[in-house]
Scaffold this motif. Structure first.
Motif, short mmCIF file in Angstrom:
data_model
loop_
_atom_site.label_atom_id
_atom_site.label_comp_id
_atom_site.label_asym_id
_atom_site.label_seq_id
_atom_site.Cartn_x
_atom_site.Cartn_y
_atom_site.Cartn_z
N UNK A 98 0.82 -1.21 0.00
CA UNK A 98 0.00 0.00 0.00
C UNK A 98 0.85 1.26 0.00
N UNK A 99 1.87 1.30 0.86
CA UNK A 99 2.70 2.49 0.93
C UNK A 99 3.57 2.65 -0.31
N UNK A 100 3.92 1.53 -0.93
CA UNK A 100 4.69 1.57 -2.18
C UNK A 100 3.83 2.19 -3.29
N UNK A 101 2.58 1.74 -3.39
CA UNK A 101 1.67 2.28 -4.39
C UNK A 101 1.42 3.77 -4.12
N UNK A 102 1.29 4.11 -2.86
CA UNK A 102 1.05 5.50 -2.48
C UNK A 102 2.20 6.40 -2.91
N UNK A 103 3.44 5.95 -2.67
CA UNK A 103 4.59 6.76 -3.07
C UNK A 103 4.67 6.87 -4.59
N UNK A 104 4.38 5.80 -5.28
CA UNK A 104 4.36 5.81 -6.74
C UNK A 104 3.43 6.90 -7.25
N UNK A 105 2.23 6.93 -6.70
CA UNK A 105 1.23 7.92 -7.11
C UNK A 105 1.67 9.33 -6.69
N UNK A 106 2.20 9.45 -5.48
CA UNK A 106 2.62 10.75 -4.98
C UNK A 106 3.70 11.37 -5.87
N UNK A 107 4.67 10.56 -6.28
CA UNK A 107 5.72 11.07 -7.16
C UNK A 107 5.16 11.53 -8.50
N UNK A 108 4.18 10.78 -9.02
CA UNK A 108 3.56 11.17 -10.28
C UNK A 108 2.83 12.50 -10.14
N UNK A 109 2.14 12.68 -9.01
CA UNK A 109 1.42 13.93 -8.78
C UNK A 109 2.38 15.10 -8.60
N UNK A 110 3.50 14.87 -7.91
CA UNK A 110 4.50 15.93 -7.74
C UNK A 110 5.07 16.32 -9.10
N UNK A 111 5.33 15.33 -9.94
CA UNK A 111 5.88 15.60 -11.27
C UNK A 111 4.90 16.41 -12.12
N UNK A 112 3.63 16.31 -11.82
CA UNK A 112 2.60 17.03 -12.57
C UNK A 112 2.47 18.49 -12.13
N UNK A 113 3.05 18.83 -10.97
CA UNK A 113 2.88 20.17 -10.39
C UNK A 113 3.27 21.32 -11.33
N UNK A 114 4.37 21.23 -12.10
CA UNK A 114 4.69 22.35 -13.00
C UNK A 114 3.59 22.64 -14.02
N UNK A 115 2.89 21.59 -14.44
CA UNK A 115 1.82 21.77 -15.42
C UNK A 115 0.48 22.07 -14.76
N UNK A 116 0.40 21.83 -13.46
CA UNK A 116 -0.87 22.00 -12.75
C UNK A 116 -0.60 22.76 -11.45
N UNK A 117 -0.58 24.08 -11.50
CA UNK A 117 -0.20 24.88 -10.33
C UNK A 117 -1.03 24.60 -9.08
N UNK A 118 -2.25 24.06 -9.25
CA UNK A 118 -3.08 23.75 -8.09
C UNK A 118 -2.43 22.71 -7.17
N UNK A 119 -1.50 21.92 -7.72
CA UNK A 119 -0.83 20.90 -6.91
C UNK A 119 0.35 21.45 -6.12
N UNK A 120 0.84 22.63 -6.49
CA UNK A 120 2.03 23.19 -5.83
C UNK A 120 1.83 23.41 -4.33
N UNK A 121 0.72 24.03 -3.90
CA UNK A 121 0.53 24.21 -2.45
C UNK A 121 0.48 22.89 -1.68
N UNK A 122 -0.10 21.86 -2.28
CA UNK A 122 -0.16 20.55 -1.62
C UNK A 122 1.24 19.96 -1.52
N UNK A 123 1.99 20.05 -2.60
CA UNK A 123 3.38 19.57 -2.59
C UNK A 123 4.19 20.28 -1.53
#
Length: 199
Positions: A98-123
């Motif tokens: 579960x935590x492995x899958x979570x980190x996988x998803x989290x890294x993908x979301x962080x990588x998306x932050x430059x294209x999606x500024x709404x994710x920057x405050x969460x990051x």
């Protein structure tokens, strides 16, 4: 109240469908249509809850961060500084499926932050929360450290956690993660020895 509970449940189910889509096909595959299909709901039903892809991703990232924080807060402490530090820090490593899958998803979301500024405050909030947690772990292990040393040791611990997490994610899922826990134990013991407070 039931309608609010139903809405919260539906949002969580859709966020979980986002996570599943990212794990299976990558973040580029996340769209209102693909997530609706993963969740087994009509596109119109999803759009009623999340009108845009960016709102869907922002909520999904925020929910993941909140759940991780809740797990850390729920950790039962024993009063043994080294055992408690390890129990807290284990939450930051992908040691189980579960935590492995979570980190996988989290890294993908962080990588998306430059294209999606709404994710920057969460990051940025998540980064700050982990930094604060590392500082508290240092205070737990070595309460006598001066502030400058505490800040430096917390930054070192944060970097170690990040490195271990990435190495664990890079190894096969069925591999034994025990080596990473042992490195963490060694670091905890090293920090404990820095404590200038009489025991």
């Amino acid at each position: 109240m039931p309608r609010r509970i139903d809405l919260d449940r539906r949002r969580a189910e859709l966020a979980e469908a986002v996570w599943a889509t990212i794990r299976q096909r990558g973040i580029g595959a996340v769209s209102v249509r693909t997530v609706a299909a993963e969740a087994g709901v009509a596109v119109g039903s999803l759009r009623h809850v999340f009108p845009t892809r960016s709102e869907l991703l922002r909520f999904s990232a925020d929910l993941m961060a909140r759940r991780a924080t809740e797990r850390i807060i729920a950790t039962e402490l024993t009063g043994d500084p080294e055992a408690d530090a390890l129990a807290l820090l284990r939450h930051l490593l992908p040691l189980e499926a579960d935590s492995r899958a979570e980190l996988d998803v989290n890294l993908a979301l962080i990588a998306e932050a430059p294209a999606l500024p709404e994710l920057v405050p969460i990051r940025d909030r998540t980064h700050a929360e982990i930094q604060t947690m590392c500082e508290r772990v240092i205070e737990l292990l070595a309460p006598g450290l001066p502030a400058t040393s505490l800040t430096r040791e917390a930054a070192r611990l944060f970097a170690l956690i990040d490195g271990l997490a990435l190495h664990l994610l890079g190894q096969a899922a069925e591999s034994d993660p025990g080596w990473a826990v042992e490195i963490l134990r060694d670091e905890i013991a090293r920090i404990r020895e820095l404590d200038a407070t009489p025991r």
